[in-house]
Design a protein around this motif. Structure first.
Motif, PDB file in Angstrom:
ATOM      1  N   THR A  35       0.857  -1.182   0.000  1.00 49.94           N
ATOM      2  CA  THR A  35       0.000   0.000   0.000  1.00 49.94           C
ATOM      3  C   THR A  35       0.890   1.227   0.000  1.00 49.94           C
ATOM      4  N   THR A  64       1.930  -5.341   2.856  1.00 48.87           N
ATOM      5  CA  THR A  64       0.719  -5.845   3.513  1.00 48.87           C
ATOM      6  C   THR A  64       1.074  -7.103   4.305  1.00 48.87           C
ATOM      7  N   GLU A  65       0.096  -7.609   5.037  1.00 53.87           N
ATOM      8  CA  GLU A  65       0.312  -8.840   5.796  1.00 53.87           C
ATOM      9  C   GLU A  65       0.654  -9.993   4.853  1.00 53.87           C
TER      10      GLU A  65
END
Length: 302
Positions: A54, A63-64
Motif C-alpha cells: 500500500t 501488507t500482511e
C-alpha cells in the motif's frame, strides 16, 4: 487471479521493494527503471490475486500477505542463485562460483590470503563471500560452504573441525603506556573497556563466567566485531580479540591471559550433495588448510 505463472523477475523486484520500501530505490539496486519495478509488482499482484503493498507517506508499505510471502521469495532467490552457481561449474577443470559465508573478522582479517592463493591455483574460480555472524542455512543453499564457530548439527552436512581459536583481552601498547596494565579482572572497572552492544546466547555465557566483562562496563559498544577490533587497534581501550590475529601486530598486548580466555570451536561445512563438485571440493580443502595455519600462526598476513 491471473493464470500466468509469475516471472522470477517479479519476485526479485518484490523482495527489493520489501527491503527498501521504494520503487525507485529497488530500481537502482536492480539496474531497472522505477516504472519497470512498478509493472513487476502490479503483474505479481495480478498473478497472485493479492495486494502486496500500500502506498504510504514514506513509500511502499508491505501488507500482511507480503510479509507472509517473504520467506518463500527468499527461498526462491537462494535456489536461483545456487542453480546458477552449480551451472557455472560445469566444463573442464575447476571453474565456476563458490559462495562462502564467514563471520566479519574471519572474512576480512583471515580469509583474504587463503582465497588469494586459491584463486592463483584455480584462475577460473569465482568466490562470493558473505560476511555474517548469523548461520546461513546451507540446507537451503544460501551458501555453498560455511566457516562456523560451532559444530554443525544437520545430518545432511559435511563438516570438518579445524581447531579452537583462542580469544583474549588485548590493548594497544599506547593505551597501556598511558593507563597501566590491569593486574586483575577487578581492576578492569578502572579501565576503558570495549565490547559488544547486543548480547547473544554465547556472550551471556561469557558474562556469567566473567562478571567484569559486561555491557554496562563498556565505554565503547558495537554490534560489529570489526568495529571493536578497530577500536582496540586505535588505542581506545581494552577489548576481546582473537589471539592469533593480535599476534600479527606487535603493538597489541594481551592482558590477564590467565584470567580471561575464550575458545571458538572452528568448523568448515558444506552440503553433502556438493561432495562431487570440484569447485567446492578445492575451496573446502583450501579453507580447512588455511584456517588451520591461521590457528597455528603460520598463515601469511593479508
Amino acid at each position: 487471479m491471473d493464470e500466468r505463472e509469475p516471472n522470477w523477475e517479479w519476485y526479485r523486484s518484490f523482495l527489493q521493494v520489501l527491503e527498501t520500501g521504494s520503487l525507485s530505490a529497488a530500481g537502482r539496486l536492480l539496474g531497472l527503471t522505477q516504472p519497470t519495478i512498478g509493472r513487476h509488482i502490479q503483474s505479481l499482484e495480478a498473478a497472485l490475486g493479492l495486494t502486496l503493498f500500500t502506498r504510504s507517506f514514506d513509500g511502499y508499505s508491505p501488507t500482511e500477505a507480503a510479509h507472509e510471502l517473504r520467506p518463500y521469495a527468499l527461498e526462491l532467490a537462494a535456489t536461483t542463485a545456487a542453480f546458477r552457481r552449480v551451472a557455472s561449474g560445469y566444463g573442464s577443470g575447476v571453474r565456476g562460483a563458490v559462495r562462502v559465508t564467514a563471520s566479519e573478522v574471519i572474512g576480512v582479517e583471515v580469509l583474504p590470503p587463503i582465497l588469494t592463493a586459491l584463486r592463483h591455483a584455480y584462475p577460473e574460480l569465482t568466490i562470493e563471500l558473505v560476511l555474517s555472524n548469523k548461520a546461513d542455512d546451507l540446507l537451503r543453499r544460501e551458501a555453498d560452504i560455511a566457516v562456523r564457530m560451532f559444530r554443525p548439527v544437520q545430518e545432511a552436512l559435511v563438516a570438518k573441525r579445524i581447531g579452537a581459536i583462542e580469544v583474549g583481552l588485548h590493548a594497544h601498547e599506547r593505551y597501556l603506556a598511558q593507563h597501566g596494565v590491569p593486574a586483575s579482572m577487578n581492576e578492569l572497572s578502572r579501565h576503558t573497556m570495549i565490547g559488544f552492544d547486543q548480547e547473544t546466547a554465547f556472550l551471556r555465557s561469557v558474562v556469567e563466567k566473567n562478571k567484569a566483562y559486561m555491557r554496562s562496563g563498556f565505554a565503547f559498544r558495537a554490534n560489529s566485531d570489526l568495529a571493536q577490533l578497530a577500536a582496540i587497534r586505535a588505542g581506545f581501550g581494552i577489548g576481546a580479540c582473537q589471539s592469533p590475529l593480535a599476534a600479527r601486530d606487535g603493538r597489541l598486548v594481551r592482558v590477564l591471559p590467565g584470567a580471561f580466555s575464550l575458545t571458538l570451536d572452528t568448523w568448515v561445512a558444506m552440503h553433502e550433495d556438493l561432495r562431487g563438485s570440484a569447485r567446492c571440493a578445492v575451496t573446502f580443502a583450501a579453507l580447512a588448510s588455511g584456517l588451520k595455519a591461521y590457528i597455528h600462526g603460520t598463515l601469511p598476513e593479508r
